[in-house]
Design an enzyme around this catalytic site. Structure first.
Site, mmCIF file in Angstrom:
data_model
loop_
_atom_site.group_PDB
_atom_site.id
_atom_site.type_symbol
_atom_site.label_atom_id
_atom_site.label_comp_id
_atom_site.label_asym_id
_atom_site.label_seq_id
_atom_site.Cartn_x
_atom_site.Cartn_y
_atom_site.Cartn_z
ATOM 1 N N PHE A 2 -19.218 -3.850 8.419
ATOM 2 C CA PHE A 2 -18.456 -2.784 9.094
ATOM 3 C C PHE A 2 -19.363 -1.857 9.896
ATOM 4 C CE2 PHE A 2 -15.273 -4.547 6.556
ATOM 5 C CZ PHE A 2 -14.063 -4.232 7.136
ATOM 6 N N THR A 13 0.864 -1.187 0.000
ATOM 7 C CA THR A 13 0.000 0.000 0.000
ATOM 8 C C THR A 13 0.901 1.237 0.000
ATOM 9 O OG1 THR A 13 -1.658 -1.224 1.236
ATOM 10 C CG2 THR A 13 -1.822 1.190 1.296
ATOM 11 N N CYS A 22 -3.357 -2.071 8.941
ATOM 12 C CA CYS A 22 -3.694 -1.252 7.761
ATOM 13 C C CYS A 22 -4.436 0.040 8.089
ATOM 14 C CB CYS A 22 -4.507 -2.078 6.778
ATOM 15 S SG CYS A 22 -3.542 -3.408 6.041
HETATM 16 N N1 LIG Z 1 -1.571 -7.284 6.318
HETATM 17 C C1 LIG Z 1 -2.661 -7.009 5.611
HETATM 18 O O1 LIG Z 1 -3.778 -7.417 5.967
HETATM 19 C C2 LIG Z 1 -2.572 -6.177 4.352
HETATM 20 C C3 LIG Z 1 -3.666 -6.122 3.477
HETATM 21 C C4 LIG Z 1 -3.562 -5.362 2.323
HETATM 22 C C5 LIG Z 1 -2.398 -4.650 2.048
HETATM 23 N N2 LIG Z 1 -1.344 -4.701 2.923
HETATM 24 C C6 LIG Z 1 -0.129 -3.971 2.579
HETATM 25 O O2 LIG Z 1 0.812 -4.915 2.079
HETATM 26 C C7 LIG Z 1 2.146 -4.518 2.450
HETATM 27 C C8 LIG Z 1 2.812 -5.652 3.209
HETATM 28 O O3 LIG Z 1 2.091 -5.854 4.431
HETATM 29 P P1 LIG Z 1 2.316 -7.144 5.339
HETATM 30 O O4 LIG Z 1 1.301 -7.082 6.417
HETATM 31 O O5 LIG Z 1 2.407 -8.347 4.471
HETATM 32 O O6 LIG Z 1 3.778 -6.810 5.918
HETATM 33 P P2 LIG Z 1 4.752 -7.746 6.766
HETATM 34 O O7 LIG Z 1 5.499 -6.862 7.657
HETATM 35 O O8 LIG Z 1 3.976 -8.907 7.319
HETATM 36 O O9 LIG Z 1 5.740 -8.361 5.664
HETATM 37 C C9 LIG Z 1 6.689 -7.622 4.957
HETATM 38 C C10 LIG Z 1 7.884 -8.533 4.718
HETATM 39 O O10 LIG Z 1 8.767 -7.906 3.803
HETATM 40 C C11 LIG Z 1 10.088 -8.281 4.150
HETATM 41 N N3 LIG Z 1 11.028 -7.370 3.478
HETATM 42 C C12 LIG Z 1 11.262 -6.058 3.738
HETATM 43 N N4 LIG Z 1 12.169 -5.571 2.883
HETATM 44 C C13 LIG Z 1 12.513 -6.585 2.059
HETATM 45 C C14 LIG Z 1 13.414 -6.701 0.952
HETATM 46 N N5 LIG Z 1 14.112 -5.658 0.495
HETATM 47 N N6 LIG Z 1 13.533 -7.908 0.344
HETATM 48 C C15 LIG Z 1 12.814 -8.966 0.780
HETATM 49 N N7 LIG Z 1 11.959 -8.925 1.815
HETATM 50 C C16 LIG Z 1 11.802 -7.734 2.434
HETATM 51 C C17 LIG Z 1 10.080 -8.231 5.664
HETATM 52 O O11 LIG Z 1 11.149 -8.987 6.218
HETATM 53 C C18 LIG Z 1 8.704 -8.841 5.968
HETATM 54 O O12 LIG Z 1 8.779 -10.233 6.168
HETATM 55 C C19 LIG Z 1 1.985 -3.227 3.255
HETATM 56 O O13 LIG Z 1 2.141 -2.136 2.401
HETATM 57 C C20 LIG Z 1 0.547 -3.309 3.755
HETATM 58 O O14 LIG Z 1 0.002 -2.038 4.002
HETATM 59 C C21 LIG Z 1 -1.404 -5.461 4.057
#
Ligand SMILES: NC(=O)c1ccc[n+]([C@@H]2O[C@H](COP(=O)([O-])OP(=O)(O)OC[C@H]3O[C@@H](n4cnc5c(N)ncnc54)[C@H](O)[C@@H]3O)[C@@H](O)[C@H]2O)c1
Length: 434
Positions: free
Chosen positions: A252, A122, A263
């Protein structure tokens, strides 16, 4: 298609496993060697229902692999998804894009053939432009398209959401990228999920607008709940009464302790920063953020009041710590502020959560953790339901009353009725029910 997923967290791991399940070949990359090591042993780094079996099946079929080595993982890729974290930047609330930009630099330096880089993280409007600039700087001769494809899955129902999305949004005006993305998502849109193409900036904004709208909806019903308490109405009836209107919809509209999670809090803040930078304020979201912030500690005060106003030296039992059920995610969970308010008032807090305790230990100091709901309640002066896990929906309330030091039940998710609690002799407080 050969897909590489950079970042193997909640979004990257679920998306990667689902793409593999569609028949694509997927390599998931993460910087966290411990995470990748656990995945090699089929130990999931997160709790998400059904994920372990999905991962195991696709690893066994040879379609899903894990590595820490970005360069080898992107060499053969047709499509590279960026799914790294975009937390709030310390100090100002802007989205911290350092992980995204670092990942893009690593990827751009290693690609060897024409490829589409897809931003699934995001990210604020205009990030795609900056990613494109970085790509041109690092790899001026590479044939790379930069696309936005925000993710809408919900933790706890992530696999189903990914496989049966309401829509798939793809931001690109490049014909080749459209073709590639159509191929990536073909299994979904032949299944009737609409694939919507937009300009990249619109796609980036759609994600923030969607999350902000949902945050507003939750906050609206929470304020209605407070009004219901003041005027002697029942928020569940109000919610049903407005939600049956198709223009409003029933989702919601559950009053509770305020939204949390990985988020809504950070995305609403980041949207405010974008609005500020572009001098186009979104006051409705400003109000939502402020109301939700103050609500969490207000829930702590509600518990104090239910306990008679003085809680120093007493034990309070909290059931449910994660920001919602069916996840172990503790990021910005209302439970954190609620527990802190109680501790600040001199109480001892004991807590239990079915899946979140390991994560909770990292962010909740001075809290004692129990191994089940009943040992959590033993000798406590109040039992508080903070998160509505299924296993809390049919508690033996008579047994709870017998082990509590004082018969106080605070139900912040309205999963019991005042009548059933009072029949057992519990003093019952809920949210927005008269
Ligand atoms: N969690 C949710 O429900 C959700 C839903 C929709 C969108 N998002 C968005 O998706 C994105 C990821 O969220 P998440 O919850 O999966 O995050 P998270 O923190 O669970 O996972 C991110 C991962 O990326 C890895 N990482 C960071 N830099 C890296 C690199 N250079 N190379 C390889 N790996 C790397 C980290 O070690 C971590 O494991 C965010 O922008 C979030 O806003 C999350």
């Amino acid at each position: 298609m050969q897909i590489t997923m950079i970042g193997t967290g909640y979004v990257g791991l679920v998306s990667g496993a689902c793409f593999a399940d569609f028949g694509h070949r997927v390599t998931c990359v993460d910087k966290d060697a411990g995470k990748i090591e656990r995945l090699h042993q089929n130990i999931m780094p997160i709790y998400e229902p059904g994920l372990d079996a999905l991962v195991a099946d696709n690893v066994a079929a040879g379609r899903l692999t894990f590595t820490t080595d970005t360069a080898s993982a992107v060499a053969d890729a047709d499509v590279i998804f960026i799914a790294v974290g975009t937390p709030s930047r310390r100090g100002d609330g802007h989205a911290d894009l350092s992980y995204v930009y670092a990942a893009v630099r690593e990827v751009a330096a290693a690609v060897k053939k024409p490829v589409v880089i897809v931003n699934k993280s995001t990210v604020p409007v205009g990030t795609g432009d900056e990613v494109e600039r970085i790509v041109r700087e690092v790899a001026p001769d590479a044939d790379i398209c930069v696309v936005s494809n925000p993710e809408f899955l919900r933790e706890g129902a992530a696999i189903d959401d990914f496989k049966r999305p309401d829509r798939i949004v793809v931001g690109t005006e490049d014909a080749r990228a459209r073709e590639v993305m159509s191929e990536v998502y073909r299994p979904l849109f032949i299944n009737q999920s609409p694939l919507m193409f937009t300009a990249r900036r619109s796609s980036e904004l759609i994600k923030y607008a969607a999350n902000a709208f949902l945050a507003v909806k939750i906050t609206f019903i929470n304020e209605m709940a407070d009004l219901c308490e003041a005027v002697g109405a029942n928020v569940q009836d109000v919610s049903r009464g407005i939600g049956l209107d198709n223009r409003i919809g029933s989702k919601f509209l559950h009053a509770g302790p305020g939204y949390g999670g990985s988020c809504f809090p950070k995305d609403t803040l980041a949207l405010l920063k974008t609005a500020e930078d572009f001098e186009a304020p979104v006051k409705i979201v400003e109000a939502t953020v402020a109301v939700n912030d103050s609500r969490k500690r207000a829930m702590g005060r509600k518990i104090v009041k239910a306990m008679g106003g003085e809680i120093r030296g007493k034990t309070v039992a909290l059931l449910g710590l994660t920001f919602k059920p069916n996840t172990d995610d503790m990021r910005d969970s209302p439970a954190i502020a609620i527990a802190q308010t109680l501790i600040d008032e001199g109480a001892h807090v004991r807590a239990y959560d079915p899946e979140g305790i390991e994560q909770a230990k990292l962010v909740m100091k001075d809290v004692e953790f129990a191994t089940d709901a009943y040992s959590c309640a033993e000798g406590a002066s109040a039992l508080v339901i903070v998160t509505e896990w299924n296993e809390f929906r049919a508690l033996d309330l008579a047994r709870m009353k017998s082990i509590l030091a004082e018969p106080v039940l605070v139900d912040l998710r309205n999963i019991y009725t005042p009548a059933e609690a009072r029949r057992i002799g519990l003093e019952y407080t809920s949210v927005g029910r008269g």
